[in-house]
Scaffold this active site. Structure first.
Site, PDB file in Angstrom:
ATOM      1  N   HIS A  82      78.294  20.833  54.888  1.00 35.00           N
ATOM      2  CA  HIS A  82      78.395  21.851  55.934  1.00 35.00           C
ATOM      3  C   HIS A  82      77.042  22.561  55.985  1.00 35.00           C
ATOM      4  O   HIS A  82      76.392  22.724  54.948  1.00 35.00           O
ATOM      5  CB  HIS A  82      79.391  22.960  55.598  1.00 35.00           C
ATOM      6  CG  HIS A  82      80.828  22.574  55.458  1.00 35.00           C
ATOM      7  ND1 HIS A  82      81.381  22.135  54.287  1.00 35.00           N
ATOM      8  CD2 HIS A  82      81.853  22.632  56.354  1.00 35.00           C
ATOM      9  CE1 HIS A  82      82.681  21.926  54.461  1.00 35.00           C
ATOM     10  NE2 HIS A  82      82.998  22.223  55.705  1.00 35.00           N
ATOM     11  N   ASP A 109      76.726  25.143  53.320  1.00 34.94           N
ATOM     12  CA  ASP A 109      76.648  24.686  51.919  1.00 34.94           C
ATOM     13  C   ASP A 109      75.211  24.549  51.463  1.00 34.94           C
ATOM     14  O   ASP A 109      74.934  24.588  50.277  1.00 34.94           O
ATOM     15  CB  ASP A 109      77.242  23.278  51.742  1.00 34.94           C
ATOM     16  CG  ASP A 109      78.661  23.155  52.194  1.00 34.94           C
ATOM     17  OD1 ASP A 109      79.395  24.141  52.083  1.00 34.94           O
ATOM     18  OD2 ASP A 109      79.042  22.051  52.650  1.00 34.94           O
TER      19      ASP A 109
HETATM   20  C1  XUL Z   1      89.288  21.771  54.219  1.00 37.00           C
HETATM   21  C2  XUL Z   1      88.506  20.542  54.354  1.00 37.00           C
HETATM   22  C3  XUL Z   1      87.109  20.723  54.801  1.00 37.00           C
HETATM   23  C4  XUL Z   1      86.612  19.671  55.737  1.00 37.00           C
HETATM   24  C5  XUL Z   1      85.243  19.924  56.287  1.00 37.00           C
HETATM   25  O1  XUL Z   1      90.577  21.588  53.754  1.00 37.00           O
HETATM   26  O2  XUL Z   1      88.970  19.471  54.063  1.00 37.00           O
HETATM   27  O3  XUL Z   1      86.311  20.799  53.672  1.00 37.00           O
HETATM   28  O4  XUL Z   1      86.591  18.424  55.122  1.00 37.00           O
HETATM   29  O5  XUL Z   1      85.117  21.150  56.895  1.00 37.00           O
END
Ligand code: XUL
Ligand code: CO
Length: 436
Positions: A100, A103
């Site tokens: 992300h 992150d």
């Molecule tokens: C949350 C989840 C996230 C997504 C990406 O449950 O799985 O981490 O994978 O935003």
């Protein structure tokens, strides 16, 4: 690149099922060819940035338990984090990673600063990717942690939040494009509601459809060749999420004419939260032409929430791997280990051991599913169950021109009187178990 965080460990090697060395693969042999492709090409394993480098081990009752030299408070900490991350990717020898925006860099004081930080860090990533050969499976934007998103991002009642989310996704998709990401993921972290009493459901669904369309337009505008993926989840953090499960998202995509543009990233734990099995979600996505990628993990079946543990039950994964293989594989998606070690697993080596066990379980399931397919008996059993449909009269019922009237006439004329036939569930289960 010098070793700093994982000491003398690695690179992790395949030692085979008899090995009792905890820092070796016992089933995942990246270059082993199975049904014409290597295991690495089948599984396309990825390490995620957030659970492994972002989570510090705190829970709602206690403070962080992990001592990590990296952080996300400033760019210095973020650079350390990137060093550790790429050291881990290379130590494991996994071909992919995922992240992300939030992150990998601090948000800073404004969107412009966030975008600048992301551009700087992705330059650094590009160098590290070149040096290690690790590629980006997907990037994504975190549209759920900051308080501005507490009532959702695209589905927020405040249009300024919608705009902010658009801007953040633009930066994240541009960054993913720059790093030649194979996919881009949208998980609607808070696209849902806590109570219908304050929620205009139809308006929020329209906003979400519009938002996805804007993302699709931008993808084409910049020439991003990766696949856009929505990741279904029924609830948590909100009481109800609009991307509930595969069936719900499939209907939503059709409604907004996006079914050719967007596929699905299916997470094991999310399937369980939706009261489905993982194989159900995989099989349905495959049947609808929407199977994109997998977030590999598992939930604790007693806890009732998304525990994001590493997969470790190979037998349970066999049906899903079967549906993936019969779908022609998962590429350009992969198996992203959206999994975190438990709070007491405080050693750096635990991070590696979690991934080793996770990919080993998937590799075992891959071998079982491939053996099941190659043997042919299982597929023959399945085909036999539907064999009646091969007859021309049966086929005609499914074609344009068929009518209830004509079918009714044939039932009478041919004295059709179907007799119940066994579904042979136990036989199917036993055949699968022979390969598990
Ligand atoms: C949350 C989840 C996230 C997504 C990406 O449950 O799985 O981490 O994978 O935003
Ligand atoms: Co996920």
């Amino acid at each position: 690149m010098g070793k700093r965080f994982f000491g003398d460990i690695g690179p992790i090697r395949y030692e085979g099922p008899k090995s009792d060395y905890p820092l070796a693969f016992r089933h995942y042999d990246p270059s082993r060819v199975v049904m014409g492709k290597t295991m690495a090409e089948h599984l396309r394993p990825a390490v995620c940035y957030w659970h492994n480098f972002g989570w510090m081990g705190s829970d709602m009752f206690g403070a962080s338990t992990f001592e990590r030299p990296w952080n996300n408070e400033d760019m210095e900490g973020a650079r350390l984090k990137a060093d550790a991350a790429f050291e881990m990717f290379a130590t494991l020898g996994f071909p992919f990673f995922t992240f992300h925006d939030k992150d990998v860099v601090p948000e800073g004081a404004s969107l412009a600063e966030f975008g600048g930080n992301l551009a700087e860090m992705t330059d650094r990533f590009a160098e590290k990717m070149l040096a290690t050969g690790v590629k980006l499976l997907w990037g994504t934007a975190n549209l759920f942690s900051h308080p501005r998103y507490m009532a959702g991002a695209a589905t927020n009642p405040d249009p300024d939040v919608f705009a902010y989310a658009c801007a953040q996704v633009k930066n994240a998709i541009d960054a993913t494009h720059k790093l030649h990401g194979a996919n881009y993921v949208l998980w609607g972290g808070r696209e849902g509601y806590e109570t219908l009493l304050n929620t205009d459901l139809s308006r929020e669904l329209e906003q979400l459809g519009r938002f996805l369309s804007l993302v699709v337009d931008h993808k084409h505008k910049i020439g991003f060749k990766g696949v856009l993926l929505v990741e279904p989840k029924p609830q948590e953090p909100t009481k109800h999420q609009y991307d509930f499960d595969v069936a719900t998202v499939a209907g939503f995509l059709r409604r907004f004419g996006l079914e050719k543009e967007v596929k699905l990233n299916i997470e094991v734990g999310h399937a369980v939260l939706a009261h489905h099995s993982f194989e159900h979600e995989v099989a349905l996505a495959a049947a609808l032409g929407l199977l994109g990628s997998v977030d590999a993990n598992r939930n604790d079946y007693q806890s009732g929430w998304d525990t994001d543990q590493f997969p470790n039950n190979a037998a349970e994964l066999v049906p899903a791997l079967y549906f993936i293989l019969t779908n022609g594989g998962i590429a350009p998606g992969g198996f992203n280990f959206d999994s975190k070690v438990r709070r007491q697993s405080i050693d750096p080596a635990d991070l590696l051991i979690g991934h080793i066990g996770g990919v080993d379980a998937c590799a075992q399931a891959l071998l079982s599913a491939a053996a099941l397919i190659e043997d042919g008996k299982f597929d023959a059993l399945r085909a036999e169950r539907y064999a009646g449909w091969n007859a021309p009269a049966a086929q005609a019922m499914l074609k344009p021109g068929a009518s209830l009237e004509a079918i009714a006439k044939r039932v009478v004329d041919d004295a059709i009187d179907p007799k119940p036939r066994s579904g042979r569930q136990e036989l199917f289960e036993n055949v699968v178990n022979r390969y598990t």
